[in-house]
Each structure stands twice: as C-alpha cells, then as structure tokens.
Design a protein around this motif. Sequence first.
Motif, mmCIF file in Angstrom:
data_model
loop_
_atom_site.group_PDB
_atom_site.id
_atom_site.type_symbol
_atom_site.label_atom_id
_atom_site.label_comp_id
_atom_site.label_asym_id
_atom_site.label_seq_id
_atom_site.Cartn_x
_atom_site.Cartn_y
_atom_site.Cartn_z
ATOM 1 N N VAL A 110 -31.342 -40.138 -15.224
ATOM 2 C CA VAL A 110 -32.486 -40.948 -14.769
ATOM 3 C C VAL A 110 -32.462 -41.098 -13.245
ATOM 4 C CG1 VAL A 110 -33.660 -43.166 -14.990
ATOM 5 C CG2 VAL A 110 -32.520 -42.183 -16.973
ATOM 6 N N MET A 128 -33.934 -49.041 -13.239
ATOM 7 C CA MET A 128 -34.532 -48.140 -14.230
ATOM 8 C C MET A 128 -33.500 -47.498 -15.157
ATOM 9 S SD MET A 128 -37.670 -45.633 -13.611
ATOM 10 C CE MET A 128 -37.960 -44.417 -14.862
ATOM 11 N N LEU A 132 -33.442 -48.548 -19.153
ATOM 12 C CA LEU A 132 -33.644 -47.542 -20.215
ATOM 13 C C LEU A 132 -32.439 -47.475 -21.154
ATOM 14 C CD1 LEU A 132 -35.362 -44.655 -18.253
ATOM 15 C CD2 LEU A 132 -36.265 -45.764 -20.285
ATOM 16 N N LEU A 133 -31.245 -47.489 -20.575
ATOM 17 C CA LEU A 133 -30.035 -47.439 -21.409
ATOM 18 C C LEU A 133 -29.927 -48.685 -22.289
ATOM 19 C CD1 LEU A 133 -27.607 -45.947 -18.751
ATOM 20 C CD2 LEU A 133 -28.172 -44.893 -20.939
ATOM 21 N N ILE A 136 -32.483 -48.453 -25.191
ATOM 22 C CA ILE A 136 -32.028 -47.539 -26.250
ATOM 23 C C ILE A 136 -30.900 -48.180 -27.056
ATOM 24 C CG2 ILE A 136 -30.797 -45.329 -26.621
ATOM 25 C CD1 ILE A 136 -33.763 -44.976 -26.104
ATOM 26 N N LEU A 139 -32.471 -50.786 -29.336
ATOM 27 C CA LEU A 139 -33.258 -50.172 -30.419
ATOM 28 C C LEU A 139 -32.349 -49.591 -31.510
ATOM 29 C CD1 LEU A 139 -36.030 -49.199 -31.544
ATOM 30 C CD2 LEU A 139 -35.736 -47.124 -30.220
ATOM 31 N N PHE A 140 -31.361 -48.812 -31.088
ATOM 32 C CA PHE A 140 -30.555 -48.115 -32.098
ATOM 33 C C PHE A 140 -29.392 -48.960 -32.627
ATOM 34 C CE2 PHE A 140 -32.795 -44.624 -30.117
ATOM 35 C CZ PHE A 140 -33.207 -43.933 -31.238
ATOM 36 N N VAL A 143 -31.382 -53.052 -33.428
ATOM 37 C CA VAL A 143 -32.544 -53.120 -34.332
ATOM 38 C C VAL A 143 -32.348 -52.204 -35.547
ATOM 39 C CG1 VAL A 143 -35.047 -52.763 -34.535
ATOM 40 C CG2 VAL A 143 -34.107 -53.715 -32.445
ATOM 41 N N LEU A 144 -32.038 -50.921 -35.293
ATOM 42 C CA LEU A 144 -31.909 -49.970 -36.395
ATOM 43 C C LEU A 144 -30.494 -49.941 -36.978
ATOM 44 C CD1 LEU A 144 -34.023 -47.008 -34.964
ATOM 45 C CD2 LEU A 144 -34.737 -48.701 -36.627
ATOM 46 N N ALA A 147 -25.505 -45.849 -34.905
ATOM 47 C CA ALA A 147 -24.951 -45.338 -33.645
ATOM 48 C C ALA A 147 -25.531 -43.964 -33.350
ATOM 49 C CB ALA A 147 -23.438 -45.238 -33.760
ATOM 50 N N ILE A 148 -25.768 -43.673 -32.070
ATOM 51 C CA ILE A 148 -26.271 -42.330 -31.751
ATOM 52 C C ILE A 148 -25.246 -41.509 -30.986
ATOM 53 C CG2 ILE A 148 -28.739 -42.778 -31.880
ATOM 54 C CD1 ILE A 148 -28.737 -43.044 -28.821
ATOM 55 N N VAL A 149 -24.267 -42.125 -30.361
ATOM 56 C CA VAL A 149 -23.226 -41.362 -29.660
ATOM 57 C C VAL A 149 -21.876 -41.789 -30.197
ATOM 58 C CG1 VAL A 149 -22.155 -40.807 -27.456
ATOM 59 C CG2 VAL A 149 -24.610 -41.159 -27.575
ATOM 60 N N VAL B 44 -34.774 -42.466 -40.103
ATOM 61 C CA VAL B 44 -33.882 -43.496 -39.572
ATOM 62 C C VAL B 44 -34.077 -44.818 -40.332
ATOM 63 C CG1 VAL B 44 -33.388 -44.899 -37.511
ATOM 64 C CG2 VAL B 44 -33.710 -42.441 -37.290
ATOM 65 N N MET B 48 -32.673 -48.880 -43.843
ATOM 66 C CA MET B 48 -33.129 -50.276 -43.700
ATOM 67 C C MET B 48 -33.767 -50.798 -44.976
ATOM 68 S SD MET B 48 -34.837 -50.085 -39.915
ATOM 69 C CE MET B 48 -35.688 -51.627 -40.090
ATOM 70 N N PRO B 396 -38.564 -39.351 -15.083
ATOM 71 C CA PRO B 396 -37.167 -39.599 -15.512
ATOM 72 C C PRO B 396 -37.077 -40.300 -16.862
ATOM 73 C CG PRO B 396 -37.498 -40.273 -13.235
ATOM 74 C CD PRO B 396 -38.847 -39.970 -13.777
ATOM 75 N N ALA B 397 -37.987 -41.248 -17.105
ATOM 76 C CA ALA B 397 -37.963 -41.975 -18.387
ATOM 77 C C ALA B 397 -38.260 -41.030 -19.544
ATOM 78 C CB ALA B 397 -38.982 -43.108 -18.351
ATOM 79 N N PHE B 400 -35.323 -38.689 -20.176
ATOM 80 C CA PHE B 400 -34.234 -39.423 -20.838
ATOM 81 C C PHE B 400 -34.538 -39.596 -22.332
ATOM 82 C CE2 PHE B 400 -32.485 -43.594 -22.110
ATOM 83 C CZ PHE B 400 -31.136 -43.300 -21.995
ATOM 84 N N TYR B 407 -31.051 -35.160 -29.068
ATOM 85 C CA TYR B 407 -29.640 -35.381 -29.435
ATOM 86 C C TYR B 407 -29.525 -35.974 -30.843
ATOM 87 C CZ TYR B 407 -24.789 -36.873 -29.134
ATOM 88 O OH TYR B 407 -23.447 -37.032 -29.382
ATOM 89 N N MET B 408 -30.447 -36.881 -31.165
ATOM 90 C CA MET B 408 -30.410 -37.544 -32.478
ATOM 91 C C MET B 408 -30.571 -36.576 -33.638
ATOM 92 S SD MET B 408 -32.580 -40.981 -32.171
ATOM 93 C CE MET B 408 -32.867 -40.957 -33.922
ATOM 94 N N ASN B 411 -26.879 -34.930 -33.521
ATOM 95 C CA ASN B 411 -25.778 -35.668 -32.884
ATOM 96 C C ASN B 411 -24.756 -34.737 -32.233
ATOM 97 O OD1 ASN B 411 -26.804 -38.154 -33.343
ATOM 98 N ND2 ASN B 411 -25.309 -38.781 -34.862
#
Lengths: 149, 511
Positions: A110, A128, A132-133, A136, A139-140, A143-144, A147-149, B44, B48, B396-397, B400, B407-408, B411
């Motif tokens: 970014v 910024m 953004l980080l 994310i 959200l993951f 909320v959800l 894990a994504i990483v 995803v 839930m 950039p947003a 990203f 990636y999701m 993974n």
Amino acid sequence: MERADLISGVVLAVFGLMMLAFVIPMQIEQAPEGYVSPRLVPNLAMIVVVGLSALLIVKTLRQTQKPTSLPEIVFSRSEMMALLKISTVFAVALVLFWLGTPLGAGVVLVAGTLIFLGERRPLILTLMPAGLLLAIWVLFYKVLGTAIV
Amino acid sequence: MEHLLVGFQNVLTPVTLFWVTVGVTLGYVLGALPGLGKATGVAVAIPMTFYLQPVAAIALLIGIAKGSAAGSAVSAILLNTPGEPSSAPTALDGYPLARQGKAQKALKMGLFASVIGDFLSTLVLIALAAPLARYALLIGPVELCAILLFSLTFIGGLAGRSMLKGLIAAAFGVFFATIGIETETFIPRMTFGLLELDDGISLIPMAIGMLAISEMVIQAGNARKIDSEAEKIKESASPDDRRVTLAEWRRCLPVIGRGTLIGSVVGILPGLGASVGSFLSYGATQRASKAPEKFGTGMIEGVAAAESADNAVVPASFVPLFALGIPGSVVAAILISALVLHGLTPGPMMFVEQPQMVADLYAAMLCASLILLIVGYTGQRIFAQVIHVPIRLIIPAVLFLCCVGAYMDTNTLFSIYLMLGFALLGFFARKLDFSFVTFLIGFVIGPNLELTFRQSLQILDHDVMRLPAHPIAILFAVLTILTVVWINRSNNRHAAQKTALAGPTTKQSQI
C-alpha cells in the motif's frame, strides 16, 4: 497500429506452432487405448489460434491503407513506467512475505504504491496502510471468524 | 400456492428477516470489493450458518448471493473495476457515466435493473423449476456443446473491435482451461510438474489479475490525467443527473425486460454463467440500439442491460439445480453443500419430499430481492462518494484488496503469482485490443465445452452423419456460422465507413 497487429499475429502464430510441435506432446501423455486423447482439445485450441493469427497477419498486410482500431502509440511511456513501478512494489512485498512478514508485505504494497504514485503526505502514508490492514483483520478475524494468513 | 403462503409466514419473522438483511448487506459490501464475489462470500459464510435455523441459514446465504451480484456493479461503475467478471459490461458505460458526474444515476439504474432482473428471474424459477425437469432432459451433451460453441463465437465476435482477435482470445481461454489433470484418464496436462496446477488454474486469481490489476496499472500510468479530470468533474448539480428520469425509464424498461429474459435463459442452461448472460444482454442491447456507436461512452441502457441479466442469472441458475440436481453456476454448486447441511437435498425429489422447505426458500428469495432494493438504495449515497477520492489513493487500496481476494482462493502465494502473471497478460491484451473478457468466458466454459465435445464424439461415434438426430445441435451450429458471417460483414461495413471518413482528411493533410 498495423505494426502492432502484425507483430502480435506473428508472435501468436509462432507461440501456437511451438505449443503444437513441442509443449503439448511433451507435457501431455497419450491416453490408453479406447479413450479420447487428452491432447485433442488443447491441440484444437492451438490450431484455431494459429489459423486465426495467420488470418490476422494476412488481413493486416492487405489493409495497410485502412484505419486501424488501435491508437498510434500502443504502449505509452507513462503506462510502461507504471507497470515497472508496480511490479517493483509487488516484488518487494513478495520477498517480505517469503521472509515471514505478511504484515510488512501489506504495508509495503500500500505505502509503496502510494509513494510511486506521488503521494507524500505522511499522515496518508501512515493511516492508509494501517486502516486497510485493520479493516481486513476486523472483517476476517473478528466478523467472519476465519484466519487468512 | 398454499405452501408459498406458509413460506412467507415462516420467512416474515423478525429473526429470519434480520438474517436476510445481514446477508444482503454483507453480500453488497463483498460484491463491491474487487475479487470478493458471490461465490467467495457464500463459501466463507457457510460456517456462520451452522448455528442458525435452516430457513434463516439458507436465507442468509441467498441474501449474500443476491447482494454481492448487485454490489459488484458499485466498483464497476465507480472504479471501472468489476467486483466480478460478470459486471465487466456494467463498467463499459457505468464508469463513463460516473466520470460525467452521473454516478448516482448509474448506481440507481444498476440497482433497479438488478432488483427487477433478480425478482423476475426468481418468479421464473418458481414457475419453471418443477415443470422444466422433464424438458431439460432433452438437452444432451451434443446440444449443449453446440450451444456453448455458439455462445463463445457470439461473445468473441461482439467483445472488442476485431472478431479475429476476439476469437483468438476465446481459443486461448479454452486452452488455459485444459491445464490440470484430465478428468477421464487422469493424465496431467501442461502442469510442468507443479502440484498447484493439478486442479487447473483457478478463475479467481486469473480474473482479478486480468480485470482489476491490469486496469489499475493502466490507471496508474494515467493517474495525473484522471485526477485532473476528476477534479473538473463534480457531482452534477442537475437533479436529473442524480436520478433516473421518466424518459430513461421508458428507454430502459424494454432493455431490462430483454436482459432478464437473456439472464434467465442463460441461467437455466448449465455452465454458461452470469458473465455470458451480462455480455449477451449488453451485446444484444447495443445491436438493437439506434445509436450503437455511443455504447461505451455512458449509455444508461448499457448499465441496465448488463445488470438485469447479471442478476437474473443467479435465481435462474437454481432451475437446473432444483429440477435435476445439476448446479448451473459456481454459487449453485457451493450452495448444494449448504442446502444438504440444512436438510434439503437438491433434485426432482425435493418437490415431493419437502415442498414446504422449497416454498420457504422461494419466499426467502423474493424477500431478499426487496431487501436488496432497500439496502442498496440507502447505501448508495455513501458509495457514490468514492468518485471524489483521488485515483492515487484508490489504486493502492484496490491492489491490496485484490491480493487478499486472490490469496484467499488457495491460501498460498501461488495464487498471487497466477494473479500477477495474468495481470501482465491482461495488460498486453488490453493495449493490443485482444478481448480479455472473451478469454475469461472461454476459460469459464472451457471445461464444459471439452466435456460435452468428448461426450458428443462418443455419442456420435465420430460420425458427423449421425448429427441429424440432434436438431437443436444443428440449429445452434447453423447459428454459429451465421453469427460469424453477420459480425464479419458488420465489422467490414464499419471499417469501410471509417475509411470513407478518413480518406478526405488524409488527402487534405497530404495537401
């Protein structure tokens, strides 16, 4: 531009012929007796590419006087520079990811792109990537609940 | 009908409506983010739903699917970056409209067209699912192969300015779809020894790379120009530029009707998908228009055509799922697991064994359409503000979020490599006017095309003389040839007109 059409036609035709002659026979084994060959559709697709590329070359050579759908300059300097800069940012971010810092990769992606695009305000360059980080992560991970990483 | 009324009673409870609203809102936001489409959203969200009642759980997932189908238009219109490939034609006219200060108009028309297409297509699903089961059996592999070939030729001819380049891109798409382990013989094809390629190339990183990243690179190259244009362009002061006028409604209603019809038919036919529907609808509207040359410059009909068909595909793709147990789309395929998990096994028997559950599902789908209208309309003012943000902050947003989306998928970093590789391919395809959209469509329908082609060879015993036993296939084969001739003539006519217009100018400049 006719030249770009001509070059792309030649490149695609050569690519198709190389695939037909070398890559497909080397990369796809023959099927056992009684099966439809697994090479059939890849071969057909490449035959279509070669045939249509040849047609594109012929059409371009015959229509040199006619107007083309492409602009005079196909690749502008600013776009090629942007491609180079963004590729550099991605390369650095990937190296950081390999080194085990996905957070650092995200920040570099970014912030690096922001800097390359001319952003110089420290507040934006800090907030910024962080925002953004954080978004994310919320959200993951919150909320959800995954894990994504 | 009785079951449907009881279904509405079951769905119109505060708890179920709450989960439908959560699903639609979540889906709308996910759809608006590039790369995070309905399939990802539903996949995803399935975990839930473990703790929810079956009706609420399915309603939530249906809400996500519908919300994200409509939400993908937001990024297409405001950022020229489709949330999903099926929204790519929305960007063709939606983005120019936004640049003209008519973002709200485009967003509203996109939402209205989405809701109408979605609602009517749900009615089509309710009316056709059970009766169509008998007739759908007539469409065998030979017919489906011919239909897929026709779709590919039609789209290849329409997308871009050169039919030759469009068809080359389509052939490349089909070629890339063959990468991976072949399903009949289990022989790996062009995997170069990479285990990651055994399952083939994933659509998500490929689509993100070709559509979003390559577009961002081009926008980065023109960032100053775009920002200076954006500074000049303000949200129009005229109220007519912020709403859909009566005259536009009159022009767009037939377009939405046609888009819904095309989307519903495409959705019913397994394997074609929302991208085929939205592009066919956009192409048909452009061809039917009195001013086809204005498409791509900000025609509101373009947005209406693409969005109505895109959203009509989702409910219609449940027709083969419910009637035959065959998923007509990626979302339908993902939903199978959720439906089974909550006690509803898709297929002809579910109408006999669990009619009430099916009716609850239908009621939830209709309610989700109306909630989508409310959520979308309320949130649009917030989304429309994106246009005022400088492009150097948006790029950039988006890059990203694209990386996160790619990636999701697996993974692993391999998805990122794929995304970057296809971004490069997409960049050159865009600059050289090779339709990247046709490439993606070829890639999406490639596996089905190959499967039905091989099955056709076996059914016909490699003998073309047996084709007369399949009149539908012959009809589509003839249509394919006619399409090639028609589009080629049309393109030649346009080229001749250009030459005639360019001639005097050239002579003057020479003088």
